[in-house]
Design a protein around this motif. Structure first.
Motif, PDB file in Angstrom:
ATOM      1  N   GLU A 222      33.382  26.680  30.207  1.00 23.66           N
ATOM      2  CA  GLU A 222      32.382  27.714  29.934  1.00 23.66           C
ATOM      3  C   GLU A 222      32.272  28.697  31.089  1.00 23.66           C
ATOM      4  OE1 GLU A 222      32.071  24.464  27.316  1.00 23.66           O
ATOM      5  OE2 GLU A 222      31.925  24.443  29.513  1.00 23.66           O
ATOM      6  N   GLN A 223      32.275  28.175  32.308  1.00 26.85           N
ATOM      7  CA  GLN A 223      32.191  29.042  33.479  1.00 26.85           C
ATOM      8  C   GLN A 223      33.428  29.926  33.597  1.00 26.85           C
ATOM      9  OE1 GLN A 223      31.704  25.909  36.351  1.00 26.85           O
ATOM     10  NE2 GLN A 223      29.504  26.270  36.586  1.00 26.85           N
ATOM     11  N   ARG A 224      34.607  29.335  33.433  1.00 30.83           N
ATOM     12  CA  ARG A 224      35.850  30.097  33.532  1.00 30.83           C
ATOM     13  C   ARG A 224      35.936  31.171  32.449  1.00 30.83           C
ATOM     14  NH1 ARG A 224      41.010  28.299  32.177  1.00 30.83           N
ATOM     15  NH2 ARG A 224      40.133  27.945  30.101  1.00 30.83           N
ATOM     16  N   ASP A 225      35.625  30.787  31.214  1.00 32.33           N
ATOM     17  CA  ASP A 225      35.747  31.726  30.101  1.00 32.33           C
ATOM     18  C   ASP A 225      34.757  32.873  30.201  1.00 32.33           C
ATOM     19  OD1 ASP A 225      37.748  30.128  29.171  1.00 32.33           O
ATOM     20  OD2 ASP A 225      36.585  29.244  27.515  1.00 32.33           O
ATOM     21  N   ALA A 226      33.654  32.647  30.899  1.00 26.51           N
ATOM     22  CA  ALA A 226      32.634  33.700  31.028  1.00 26.51           C
ATOM     23  C   ALA A 226      33.011  34.749  32.072  1.00 26.51           C
ATOM     24  CB  ALA A 226      31.287  33.081  31.387  1.00 26.51           C
ATOM     25  N   MET A 227      34.013  34.448  32.899  1.00 32.32           N
ATOM     26  CA  MET A 227      34.408  35.375  33.959  1.00 32.32           C
ATOM     27  C   MET A 227      35.491  36.331  33.496  1.00 32.32           C
ATOM     28  SD  MET A 227      34.388  33.210  37.520  1.00 32.32           S
ATOM     29  CE  MET A 227      35.476  31.896  36.962  1.00 32.32           C
ATOM     30  N   THR A 228      35.431  37.559  33.997  1.00 31.62           N
ATOM     31  CA  THR A 228      36.488  38.532  33.763  1.00 31.62           C
ATOM     32  C   THR A 228      37.540  38.394  34.862  1.00 31.62           C
ATOM     33  OG1 THR A 228      35.483  40.258  35.121  1.00 31.62           O
ATOM     34  CG2 THR A 228      34.775  40.115  32.811  1.00 31.62           C
ATOM     35  N   PRO A 229      38.745  38.921  34.658  1.00 34.77           N
ATOM     36  CA  PRO A 229      39.729  38.906  35.739  1.00 34.77           C
ATOM     37  C   PRO A 229      39.214  39.533  37.024  1.00 34.77           C
ATOM     38  CG  PRO A 229      40.808  39.438  33.671  1.00 34.77           C
ATOM     39  CD  PRO A 229      39.334  39.423  33.384  1.00 34.77           C
ATOM     40  N   ASP A 230      38.479  40.628  36.907  1.00 35.08           N
ATOM     41  CA  ASP A 230      37.947  41.293  38.109  1.00 35.08           C
ATOM     42  C   ASP A 230      36.951  40.402  38.842  1.00 35.08           C
ATOM     43  OD1 ASP A 230      39.421  43.641  37.932  1.00 35.08           O
ATOM     44  OD2 ASP A 230      37.932  44.643  36.668  1.00 35.08           O
ATOM     45  N   GLN A 231      36.145  39.660  38.093  1.00 38.99           N
ATOM     46  CA  GLN A 231      35.184  38.754  38.728  1.00 38.99           C
ATOM     47  C   GLN A 231      35.902  37.614  39.439  1.00 38.99           C
ATOM     48  OE1 GLN A 231      32.832  37.930  35.206  1.00 38.99           O
ATOM     49  NE2 GLN A 231      31.117  39.178  35.958  1.00 38.99           N
ATOM     50  N   ILE A 232      36.997  37.143  38.860  1.00 42.32           N
ATOM     51  CA  ILE A 232      37.767  36.079  39.496  1.00 42.32           C
ATOM     52  C   ILE A 232      38.408  36.574  40.784  1.00 42.32           C
ATOM     53  CG2 ILE A 232      39.799  34.601  39.223  1.00 42.32           C
ATOM     54  CD1 ILE A 232      39.073  34.544  36.178  1.00 42.32           C
ATOM     55  N   ILE A 233      38.927  37.788  40.765  1.00 41.05           N
ATOM     56  CA  ILE A 233      39.505  38.380  41.979  1.00 41.05           C
ATOM     57  C   ILE A 233      38.435  38.548  43.045  1.00 41.05           C
ATOM     58  CG2 ILE A 233      40.573  40.468  42.923  1.00 41.05           C
ATOM     59  CD1 ILE A 233      41.974  40.779  40.163  1.00 41.05           C
ATOM     60  N   ALA A 234      37.250  38.995  42.631  1.00 42.87           N
ATOM     61  CA  ALA A 234      36.142  39.145  43.581  1.00 42.87           C
ATOM     62  C   ALA A 234      35.762  37.799  44.184  1.00 42.87           C
ATOM     63  CB  ALA A 234      34.934  39.774  42.885  1.00 42.87           C
ATOM     64  N   SER A 235      35.799  36.749  43.365  1.00 42.26           N
ATOM     65  CA  SER A 235      35.489  35.406  43.858  1.00 42.26           C
ATOM     66  C   SER A 235      36.522  34.945  44.876  1.00 42.26           C
ATOM     67  CB  SER A 235      35.433  34.428  42.677  1.00 42.26           C
ATOM     68  OG  SER A 235      35.179  33.109  43.114  1.00 42.26           O
ATOM     69  N   MET A 236      37.796  35.284  44.651  1.00 37.84           N
ATOM     70  CA  MET A 236      38.846  34.955  45.610  1.00 37.84           C
ATOM     71  C   MET A 236      38.596  35.656  46.947  1.00 37.84           C
ATOM     72  SD  MET A 236      42.309  35.189  43.338  1.00 37.84           S
ATOM     73  CE  MET A 236      42.865  33.848  42.301  1.00 37.84           C
ATOM     74  N   LYS A 237      38.213  36.908  46.880  1.00 37.28           N
ATOM     75  CA  LYS A 237      37.942  37.667  48.104  1.00 37.28           C
ATOM     76  C   LYS A 237      36.773  37.056  48.870  1.00 37.28           C
ATOM     77  CE  LYS A 237      39.693  42.099  46.341  1.00 37.28           C
ATOM     78  NZ  LYS A 237      39.341  43.498  45.952  1.00 37.28           N
ATOM     79  N   GLU A 238      35.741  36.642  48.141  1.00 30.43           N
ATOM     80  CA  GLU A 238      34.594  36.004  48.784  1.00 30.43           C
ATOM     81  C   GLU A 238      34.999  34.681  49.422  1.00 30.43           C
ATOM     82  OE1 GLU A 238      31.838  35.674  45.595  1.00 30.43           O
ATOM     83  OE2 GLU A 238      31.410  37.832  45.518  1.00 30.43           O
ATOM     84  N   GLY A 239      35.864  33.934  48.732  1.00 29.74           N
ATOM     85  CA  GLY A 239      36.341  32.664  49.280  1.00 29.74           C
ATOM     86  C   GLY A 239      37.133  32.871  50.550  1.00 29.74           C
ATOM     87  N   ASN A 240      37.980  33.890  50.568  1.00 27.53           N
ATOM     88  CA  ASN A 240      38.748  34.174  51.774  1.00 27.53           C
ATOM     89  C   ASN A 240      37.836  34.585  52.925  1.00 27.53           C
ATOM     90  OD1 ASN A 240      40.428  36.806  53.228  1.00 27.53           O
ATOM     91  ND2 ASN A 240      41.265  34.748  53.354  1.00 27.53           N
ATOM     92  N   GLU A 241      36.786  35.320  52.611  1.00 29.34           N
ATOM     93  CA  GLU A 241      35.853  35.712  53.661  1.00 29.34           C
ATOM     94  C   GLU A 241      35.167  34.483  54.254  1.00 29.34           C
ATOM     95  OE1 GLU A 241      33.741  38.363  56.188  1.00 29.34           O
ATOM     96  OE2 GLU A 241      35.611  38.488  55.049  1.00 29.34           O
ATOM     97  N   ARG A 242      34.817  33.519  53.412  1.00 35.89           N
ATOM     98  CA  ARG A 242      34.223  32.285  53.926  1.00 35.89           C
ATOM     99  C   ARG A 242      35.214  31.554  54.822  1.00 35.89           C
ATOM    100  NH1 ARG A 242      32.629  31.922  48.482  1.00 35.89           N
ATOM    101  NH2 ARG A 242      34.178  30.299  48.069  1.00 35.89           N
TER     102      ARG A 242
END
Length: 252
Positions: free
Chosen positions: A53-73
């Protein structure tokens, strides 16, 4: 002076105990706020991994943004506390990764750690020089068309040994054929200056060209992935991981 010599020691011990208990309570509260303590509460283990449900609710752009946030952490030394045992338990019955990452085998560039992801969040294919071939293309098609991943991320990195080998025309068993797949990126790289493997700037420029070339190859050789991207269901993007500083630079 106290009439009871033991009172002083007793008071000191009590204060120490109180400080210890207070620190433990504050630490517990802080950790609870961050992680939800799934390791103490098995019934919350499913929350430790990405759900469908969480994965399907995300857009590709949101997933990319999440990757960027993870790298910043990761880059700033503030990674998410991962309960890998809980994530393992939560993914036994199925997996719902959001992305497929194609990266280099370099031991200094583990994509899951660099992007601060957990078990069940990303598919990961690794090969020297982050090139594409039939097997990797098939794996990416499985990840996106069948398993539902919405992003294909090609990740190169600075100071890549495979890139240096391709520049030098290195020959060694099966490695020779692999490096031959990188050579077109060497020739295609526009660079003013020393075009040798001893020039770090040229090596990194070729590595960037190679990421873009791999993306072109994915689109050209996989009608499945190209079709999903055309329909807006996935995004195929490139990036460069900088060994110095730990930043993942997403390419436009």
């Amino acid at each position: 002076m106290s009439a009871h010599p033991g009172d002083c020691c007793t008071t000191t011990q009590t204060d120490t105990q109180r400080r210890t208990i207070l620190k433990s309570a504050l630490g517990l509260a802080a950790f609870t706020a961050v992680s939800g303590l799934p390791w103490m509460m098995p019934e919350l283990a499913e929350a430790a991994a990405l759900t469908k449900e969480q994965r399907d609710a995300m857009t590709p752009d949101q997933i990319i943004a999440s990757m960027k946030e993870g790298n910043e952490r990761f880059r700033t030394g503030k990674p998410t506390p991962h309960d890998y045992l809980a994530q393992k338990r939560a993914t036994v019955g199925g997996q719902y990764p959001a992305a497929m990452i194609l990266s280099c085998i370099d031991s200094r560039a583990p994509a899951e750690i660099i992007l601060d992801t957990g078990i069940g969040e990303t598919f990961n294919g690794r090969v020297a020089g982050n090139i594409s071939n039939d097997d990797l293309l098939g794996s990416m098609e499985f990840a996106c068309a069948l398993a539902g991943a919405k992003v294909v991320l090609v990740m190169g990195h600075t100071s890549c040994g495979a890139i240096k080998g391709a520049i030098d025309g290195a020959k060694l068993g099966n490695l020779t054929g692999l490096l031959d797949k990188i050579k077109p990126s060497v020739d295609a790289t526009v660079f003013n200056g020393d075009r040798s493997s001893k020039n770090d700037l040229f090596v990194d420029a070729v590595a960037t060209t190679n990421v873009r070339h791999t993306i072109e190859e994915i689109r050209r050789r996989s009608d499945v992935l190209a079709g999903l991207e055309k329909d807006g269901k996935i995004k195929i993007v490139g990036s460069m991981y900088h060994l110095v500083g730990g930043r993942v630079e997403f390419l436009s």
